[in-house]
Design a protein around this motif. Sequence first.
Motif, short mmCIF file in Angstrom:
data_model
loop_
_atom_site.label_atom_id
_atom_site.label_comp_id
_atom_site.label_asym_id
_atom_site.label_seq_id
_atom_site.Cartn_x
_atom_site.Cartn_y
_atom_site.Cartn_z
N SER B 67 4.62 10.78 -4.04
CA SER B 67 4.59 9.41 -4.55
C SER B 67 3.76 9.34 -5.83
CB SER B 67 4.03 8.46 -3.49
OG SER B 67 2.65 8.66 -3.29
N ALA B 101 9.53 5.16 -5.05
CA ALA B 101 9.34 4.06 -4.10
C ALA B 101 9.73 4.51 -2.70
CB ALA B 101 10.16 2.85 -4.53
N SER B 102 10.81 5.28 -2.58
CA SER B 102 11.24 5.75 -1.25
C SER B 102 10.15 6.61 -0.61
CB SER B 102 12.51 6.60 -1.36
OG SER B 102 13.41 6.01 -2.25
N THR B 104 6.93 6.68 -1.39
CA THR B 104 5.73 5.88 -1.11
C THR B 104 5.90 5.15 0.22
OG1 THR B 104 5.55 5.55 -3.49
CG2 THR B 104 4.14 4.20 -2.10
N ALA B 105 7.09 4.58 0.42
CA ALA B 105 7.37 3.89 1.68
C ALA B 105 7.29 4.87 2.85
CB ALA B 105 8.74 3.22 1.63
N LEU B 108 3.70 5.57 3.62
CA LEU B 108 3.05 4.43 4.29
C LEU B 108 3.49 4.34 5.75
CD1 LEU B 108 3.27 1.75 1.46
CD2 LEU B 108 1.19 2.77 2.37
N ILE B 109 4.80 4.52 5.99
CA ILE B 109 5.32 4.37 7.36
C ILE B 109 4.80 5.50 8.26
CG2 ILE B 109 7.42 4.42 8.76
CD1 ILE B 109 8.78 3.01 6.31
N TRP B 123 -2.59 -0.48 10.55
CA TRP B 123 -2.93 -0.73 9.16
C TRP B 123 -4.35 -1.22 9.04
CZ3 TRP B 123 -0.51 0.39 4.76
CH2 TRP B 123 -1.02 -0.18 3.59
N GLU B 132 -2.37 2.64 -2.26
CA GLU B 132 -1.03 3.22 -2.07
C GLU B 132 0.02 2.10 -1.96
OE1 GLU B 132 -0.36 6.42 -2.27
OE2 GLU B 132 1.66 6.60 -1.46
N LEU B 133 -0.36 0.98 -1.33
CA LEU B 133 0.55 -0.16 -1.24
C LEU B 133 0.79 -0.76 -2.62
CD1 LEU B 133 2.12 -1.95 0.78
CD2 LEU B 133 0.15 -3.46 0.84
N LEU B 136 3.44 1.15 -4.34
CA LEU B 136 4.79 0.76 -3.92
C LEU B 136 5.25 -0.46 -4.71
CD1 LEU B 136 7.15 1.26 -1.91
CD2 LEU B 136 6.05 -0.36 -0.39
N PHE B 140 8.37 -1.06 -7.35
CA PHE B 140 9.32 -2.17 -7.25
C PHE B 140 9.39 -2.92 -8.58
CE2 PHE B 140 8.75 -2.71 -2.36
CZ PHE B 140 9.62 -1.65 -2.17
#
Lengths: 154, 246
Positions: B67, B101-102, B104-105, B108-109, B123, B132-133, B136, B140
């Motif tokens: 990311s 973005a993919s 980073t998501a 995070l997940i 969280w 990190e959020l 993302l 976007f």
Amino acid sequence: MATKRKQRMIFVIVLISGFAAATALALFAFQKNLLYFYSPSQLSEAEVTEDQLFRLGGLVVEGSVVRMPDGITTQFSLTDMQGQVQVEYTGLLPDLFREGQGIVAQGKLNASGLFVAQEVLAKHDENYMPPEVAEALKAAGGEHPVSIPKTTVE
Amino acid sequence: MFTFLHKYASPQYFYSWSASWQKWASIIAALLMSVGLYYSLLNSPADYQQGETVRIMYVHVPAAWLSMFGYMVMASAAIVTLIWRIKVAEIMIAQCAVIGASFTALALITGMLWGKPMWGAYWVWDARLTSELVLLFLYFGVIALSGAFDDERAGARAAAILTLVGIVNIPIIHYSVEWWNTLHQGPTVSKFDSPSAHPSMLIPLLVMALAFKAYFFAVLFKRARTELLLRERNTSWVKALLKEAV
């Protein structure tokens, strides 16, 4: 053409360095607010008032964990090797909770200086190893490899 | 030097040399991914504290590295876009943003799935997770901005400026765990003299990281080539290419 490119180059440099400087100043100004938790020794300097909600992080002192007769309340001490704070928590503790483990608790200080936690999170350290290696390290007399939460703010 | 750059970056020339790069990046990604997944999921030890949950790390950490790596590639494309106005670089910005973005998501997940059993919370708003959020949302923003103009080239320049503004977030993500008290643990691998992971775990992790990087370039070239054909559809070289294909 070359001067135009030079102008754009200067634009890029000014853009990046300007925003970097602005961000650095902002982060410096908010430094205290960016701490996720205070360590016990930071607590004496941090002006926390009674009934103010904040987080406290440190290692659970060996031998300090006491289960209360009600079966769900636990008392223990948190240390950063410089200061120590007594904590009380009512509820389920995370799986990683044990003596010597780094944890972060959220709660309030009461009048007698006891930290009453509403939430307890385990802080995992950056060490990864198979169980046999951990055993061998212990046998060799090495300390249990836990990370001590950082105490310096500056 | 710059005439050399212009030659390799001309849409037609880029389209021809990137074909083999895309192919080799795909092959390397597939090889490393199968080796890495085998070792990280099946043939590596459980952790002394985390047990089997440690296997989430083999996806989480490479995704998080990528990311940030993807953002640096995007920022390089942004600089080239702003200064030299090279079409291929303009296309790269939005394509990097989609892949970045993919991942980073994904970081995070997978981090949340690890956080619940280990920390006790999906969280927390500590400096590492929050920055990190923000990354993302930056991705976007770049995607949205590059598509917000009728003139694609103007959109790319606007997205390039946002990219360079957001680059301050990268050192913040990296050093957040050192500058502030965070719930997120400190760096494990970047301490090169003594990484805090056992070799039986460190090696699969590094193989996975390389596999993710190769995958990034494979997808980036594929996307960039497709987008290039779309934008250049009215030029003579694309028409010639189509005629050849038919």
